[in-house]
Write a protein that holds these residues in place. Structure first.
Motif, PDB file in Angstrom:
ATOM      1  N   MET A   1       0.743  -1.313   0.034  1.00 56.44           N
ATOM      2  CA  MET A   1      -0.034   0.128  -0.081  1.00 56.44           C
ATOM      3  C   MET A   1       0.828   1.074   0.023  1.00 56.44           C
ATOM      4  O   MET A   1       1.774   1.321   0.959  1.00 56.44           O
ATOM      5  CB  MET A   1      -0.956  -0.025   1.191  1.00 56.44           C
ATOM      6  N   ARG A   5      -1.678   6.298   1.834  1.00 60.35           N
ATOM      7  CA  ARG A   5      -3.033   6.019   1.347  1.00 60.35           C
ATOM      8  C   ARG A   5      -3.510   5.319   2.787  1.00 60.35           C
ATOM      9  O   ARG A   5      -3.077   4.173   3.095  1.00 60.35           O
ATOM     10  CB  ARG A   5      -2.688   4.846   0.257  1.00 60.35           C
ATOM     11  N   PHE A   8      -8.588   0.468   3.996  1.00 60.50           N
ATOM     12  CA  PHE A   8     -10.249   0.584   3.715  1.00 60.50           C
ATOM     13  C   PHE A   8     -10.729   0.249   5.385  1.00 60.50           C
ATOM     14  O   PHE A   8     -10.383  -0.261   5.993  1.00 60.50           O
ATOM     15  CB  PHE A   8     -10.530  -0.772   2.797  1.00 60.50           C
ATOM     16  N   ALA A 259     -14.089  -4.916  -5.696  1.00 54.63           N
ATOM     17  CA  ALA A 259     -12.986  -4.676  -5.046  1.00 54.63           C
ATOM     18  C   ALA A 259     -12.166  -3.814  -5.964  1.00 54.63           C
ATOM     19  O   ALA A 259     -11.471  -2.776  -5.132  1.00 54.63           O
ATOM     20  CB  ALA A 259     -12.386  -5.884  -4.637  1.00 54.63           C
ATOM     21  N   GLU A 260     -12.120  -4.162  -6.942  1.00 52.00           N
ATOM     22  CA  GLU A 260     -11.146  -3.150  -7.922  1.00 52.00           C
ATOM     23  C   GLU A 260     -11.757  -1.829  -8.079  1.00 52.00           C
ATOM     24  O   GLU A 260     -10.815  -0.946  -8.176  1.00 52.00           O
ATOM     25  CB  GLU A 260     -11.322  -4.046  -9.227  1.00 52.00           C
ATOM     26  N   GLU A 263     -10.506  -0.038  -5.088  1.00 49.15           N
ATOM     27  CA  GLU A 263      -9.363   0.572  -5.068  1.00 49.15           C
ATOM     28  C   GLU A 263      -8.964   1.728  -5.983  1.00 49.15           C
ATOM     29  O   GLU A 263      -8.281   2.673  -5.912  1.00 49.15           O
ATOM     30  CB  GLU A 263      -8.321  -0.656  -5.523  1.00 49.15           C
ATOM     31  N   THR A 264      -9.847   1.706  -7.061  1.00 54.65           N
ATOM     32  CA  THR A 264      -9.663   2.819  -8.176  1.00 54.65           C
ATOM     33  C   THR A 264     -10.253   4.280  -7.347  1.00 54.65           C
ATOM     34  O   THR A 264      -9.720   5.044  -7.731  1.00 54.65           O
ATOM     35  CB  THR A 264     -10.490   2.430  -9.248  1.00 54.65           C
ATOM     36  N   ARG A 266     -10.501   4.852  -4.284  1.00 54.95           N
ATOM     37  CA  ARG A 266      -9.509   5.484  -3.269  1.00 54.95           C
ATOM     38  C   ARG A 266      -8.425   6.248  -3.757  1.00 54.95           C
ATOM     39  O   ARG A 266      -7.978   7.180  -3.620  1.00 54.95           O
ATOM     40  CB  ARG A 266      -8.817   4.077  -2.424  1.00 54.95           C
ATOM     41  N   GLU A 267      -7.854   5.503  -4.947  1.00 51.37           N
ATOM     42  CA  GLU A 267      -6.904   6.401  -5.771  1.00 51.37           C
ATOM     43  C   GLU A 267      -7.010   7.551  -6.134  1.00 51.37           C
ATOM     44  O   GLU A 267      -6.566   8.551  -6.216  1.00 51.37           O
ATOM     45  CB  GLU A 267      -6.354   5.330  -6.955  1.00 51.37           C
ATOM     46  N   SER A 272     -11.608   6.062   1.371  1.00 51.33           N
ATOM     47  CA  SER A 272     -11.238   4.710   2.199  1.00 51.33           C
ATOM     48  C   SER A 272     -12.254   4.151   3.061  1.00 51.33           C
ATOM     49  O   SER A 272     -11.807   2.876   3.249  1.00 51.33           O
ATOM     50  CB  SER A 272      -9.946   4.899   2.753  1.00 51.33           C
ATOM     51  N   LEU A 291     -10.769  -7.221   0.754  1.00 51.73           N
ATOM     52  CA  LEU A 291     -10.168  -5.775   0.862  1.00 51.73           C
ATOM     53  C   LEU A 291      -9.430  -5.669   2.282  1.00 51.73           C
ATOM     54  O   LEU A 291      -8.664  -4.529   2.370  1.00 51.73           O
ATOM     55  CB  LEU A 291     -10.832  -4.674   0.490  1.00 51.73           C
ATOM     56  N   LYS A 294      -6.137  -4.103   3.480  1.00 48.90           N
ATOM     57  CA  LYS A 294      -5.454  -3.367   2.227  1.00 48.90           C
ATOM     58  C   LYS A 294      -5.664  -1.737   2.395  1.00 48.90           C
ATOM     59  O   LYS A 294      -6.587  -1.272   2.853  1.00 48.90           O
ATOM     60  CB  LYS A 294      -5.893  -3.777   0.982  1.00 48.90           C
TER      61      LYS A 294
END
Length: 294
Positions: A1, A5, A8, A259-260, A263-264, A266-267, A272, A291, A294
């Motif tokens: 990570m 960041r 989650f 889940a993907e 993550e997108t 969050r980016e 989060s 998740l 992570k």
């Protein structure tokens, strides 16, 4: 990570009143499914927030407890300080305090409380926050909060005034992800980007410290993502399928696909901490499994 960041966290807002046994079962299930936070809202006809959270704490071990979110307009700050510190004490320091300015005029009317203009509601919220902090810091205040400095503060909203206040005081800023209070219209990606950008600019050097939360309105774990998005579109035709597909408020697809997506998000936004309503309690569980940590 990547450094900075935030990990989650997942919360569920329990909004349906229940007898003691059923309430305890709901709270235990939320913990067993991996949720990090159990929340209770503050609308008439819903569970009474503070006793509900104390009972949740008594029957769980690790989940945090939050008011998601408390209508500050319903409370005198001095009396609210007693409720907050007493609940933090009785939950063993697991309380997180969510506050909002209040927006449902009919509830103010039912409670016999005048419904102030938006600026006045925001001013009352600010006075409440300052009074709470004053109470936490006063060694003579009773009950004493279990957490030094009082429970972490979450502020929820979307307007510039609320986000500016949150940037000054909040540990978590919650975004409802909708453009209107009375008719549900999900904010599109451009508006979310604007609101998050405003908050981050207001936070300045605090941006790396403050957690960002978003409320996921739709959750559908399905092997056919396109069909799931089309079903959401039929309920919310103001947004195209393509627009819905890119929103952090609409989680549709297999558990791995969602889940993907998270993550997108969050980016892209910094989200989060994701919250769902209790009817999605079990739906999100397989995503949480993927998740956690992570």
């Amino acid at each position: 990570m990547a450094t900075g960041r935030k990990p989650f966290r997942f919360g569920v807002d329990l909004i349906t009143p229940a007898p003691r046994r059923a309430w305890v079962e709901k709270c235990r299930k939320a913990e067993e499914l991996g949720y990090d936070v159990i929340g209770v809202g503050d609308h008439l006809g819903m569970p009474a927030p503070f006793p509900a959270l104390v009972l949740a704490a008594e029957n769980t071990e690790r989940v945090r407890l939050t008011t998601f979110v408390l209508n500050a307009g319903f409370y005198h700050p001095v009396l609210l300080a007693r409720e907050v510190t007493g609940t933090d004490q009785l939950t063993g320091g697991r309380l997180e305090l969510g506050l909002g300015a209040g927006y449902v005029e009919a509830e103010f009317d039912a409670a016999g409380i005048p419904f102030p203009k938006a600026r006045q509601r925001l001013d009352h919220l600010e006075r409440t926050i300052k009074e709470l902090k004053k109470s936490y810091a006063d060694p003579a205040h009773q009950p004493r909060p279990a957490q030094p400095g009082g429970p972490p503060l979450l502020l929820g909203g979307r307007g510039n005034g609320l986000l500016t206040l949150a940037a000054e005081h909040a540990d978590t800023i919650a975004f409802i992800g909708a453009t209107a209070s009375h008719k549900m219209l999900l904010a599109d990606a451009a508006e979310l980007t604007d609101r998050v950008g405003f908050a981050k600019a207001a936070l300045g050097t605090r941006a790396a410290e403050v957690e960002l939360n978003v409320f996921a309105h739709c959750v559908d774990v399905t092997a056919d993502r396109r069909a799931g998005l089309e079903a959401v579109h039929r309920r919310m035709p103001e947004r195209t399928v393509g627009q819905l597909a890119e929103l952090p408020t609409v989680l549709v697809g297999t558990a791995a696909q969602i889940a993907e997506q998270l993550e997108t998000h969050r980016e892209r936004y910094g989200f989060s901490y994701f919250t769902v309503l209790e009817h999605n309690l079990e739906a999100l569980a397989p995503v949480i499994d993927l998740l956690h940590g992570k």
